[in-house]
Design an enzyme around this catalytic site. Structure first.
Site, short mmCIF file in Angstrom:
data_model
loop_
_atom_site.label_atom_id
_atom_site.label_comp_id
_atom_site.label_asym_id
_atom_site.label_seq_id
_atom_site.Cartn_x
_atom_site.Cartn_y
_atom_site.Cartn_z
N HIS A 30 -3.39 -5.96 1.03
CA HIS A 30 -2.72 -6.12 2.33
C HIS A 30 -2.61 -7.59 2.74
O HIS A 30 -3.51 -8.10 3.41
CB HIS A 30 -3.52 -5.37 3.40
CG HIS A 30 -3.40 -3.89 3.33
ND1 HIS A 30 -2.44 -3.18 4.01
CD2 HIS A 30 -4.12 -2.96 2.64
CE1 HIS A 30 -2.56 -1.89 3.75
NE2 HIS A 30 -3.59 -1.74 2.91
N CYS B 216 0.84 -1.19 0.00
CA CYS B 216 0.00 0.00 0.00
C CYS B 216 0.88 1.25 0.00
O CYS B 216 1.55 1.51 -0.98
CB CYS B 216 -0.98 -0.07 1.18
SG CYS B 216 -2.43 0.98 0.96
N GLU C 22 -0.79 -8.76 5.06
CA GLU C 22 -0.64 -8.85 6.53
C GLU C 22 -1.98 -8.80 7.25
O GLU C 22 -2.05 -9.10 8.44
CB GLU C 22 0.30 -7.74 7.03
CG GLU C 22 -0.31 -6.35 7.19
CD GLU C 22 -0.51 -5.60 5.88
OE1 GLU C 22 -0.26 -6.18 4.81
OE2 GLU C 22 -0.95 -4.43 5.93
#
Lengths: 221, 84
Positions: A194, A86, A196
């Protein structure tokens, strides 16, 4: 494996990134301030999402000149694995470690939802653990994820298999549905989704975990 | 002392979603004569520089930080300021 998670003023996915590679992946990690000037002793660098320097001027434009950046560029140029997610992707393009740029979303909306993705290349240091599974879902959350590069650059990205992730339903206007690319050497990955945020069943999705497993496997080779 | 006035916009080939959005708002206000809107950034820099280097300094500042040359283009005006 020891990861460095870079923390800029305005980063807000740094703790998620740290949690993903420690508690879920089982490796070690350290939060490294943007004021640090060395990455000695680390096997991989993670540049998290957020709004570094408030996104002032352009996303990533000011972070690119922070004290840690020469060490990140040197780490990348020496073949070390660098992942930017990002805002991390935006910083890597501003730093010239990845080609192209991220523009405002075509629709001007901040888009926050799960995005179905296609893995275009499962032979990279970041995607080898996905095996034959080439369709995954990862959360996206961005206002400026609209990837742009000129036609010559796009042809190079395709020829070198640098396009790693594409959107199945392009949400932001990105050229060629691009969600994530590597550099030509394949050791630097930038992506808007994302991984994570998708590392445990408690949160309903583990599609991001193999990305970090791939990095760890590459370092252990 | 010089003042540099710098105008930054997307390259013409790049869709400017903010400009498009403003254009449709103007059309809703019945300004149908507006055919295009470009939205950009404006900077004013005051520089202690000499005449020989001020322009190259402004260009370097634009290329290095103020402008992303992958997607943006710029023009500038440089004026000498009277020393107070």
């Amino acid at each position: 494996m020891r990861f460095a998670v870079i923390v800029f003023p305005g980063s807000n996915c740094d703790e998620d990134m740290y949690y993903a590679v420690t508690d879920q992946l089982g490796e070690t990690a350290e939060l490294v301030s943007y004021t640090a000037t060395t990455l000695a002793g680390f096997d991989g660098v993670l540049i998290p999402g957020g709004f570094s320097y408030g996104d002032y001027l352009r996303c990533g434009a000011i972070a690119r000149f922070s004290p840690i950046m020469p060490a990140i560029i040197e780490f990348a140029n020496n073949g070390g694995l660098v992942l930017g997610v990002c805002n991390g992707f935006q910083i890597l393009t501003e730093a010239g470690l990845l080609p192209g740029a991220l523009r405002e979303n075509k629709t001007l909306n901040f888009i926050c939802k799960d995005a179905p993705l296609k893995i275009e290349n499962t032979q990279t240091a970041f995607t080898s653990a996905y095996g034959q599974n080439t369709e995954i879902r990862l959360p996206i959350a961005h206002g400026e994820g609209n990837y742009y590069c000129d036609e010559a650059t796009l042809a190079q990205l395709k020829a070198n298999h640098q396009i790693v992730f594409t959107y199945q339903d392009n949400p932001n206007g990105s050229v060629a549905d691009i969600a994530g690319i590597t550099n030509e050497a394949g050791n630097v990955l930038g992506m808007m989704p994302h991984p994570e945020r998708a590392v445990e069943w408690l949160l309903g999705n583990t599609d991001g975990l193999p990305l970090f497993e791939s990095m760890a496997a590459k370092v252990r080779q | 002392m010089y003042i540099a006035k710098i105008y930054v916009t997307y390259k013409p080939s790049i869709l400017d979603p903010k400009g498009e959005s403003i254009k449709s708002a103007l059309h809703r206000l019945n300004y149908e004569t507006v055919t295009d809107v470009t939205m950009g950034k404006y900077f004013e820099l005051k520089l202690e520089a000499d005449a020989a280097t001020v322009e190259s300094t402004v260009q370097a500042i634009c290329d290095q930080l103020l402008v992303n040359v992958n997607m943006e283009t710029y023009r500038y005006e440089i004026e000498a300021l009277e020393v107070q």
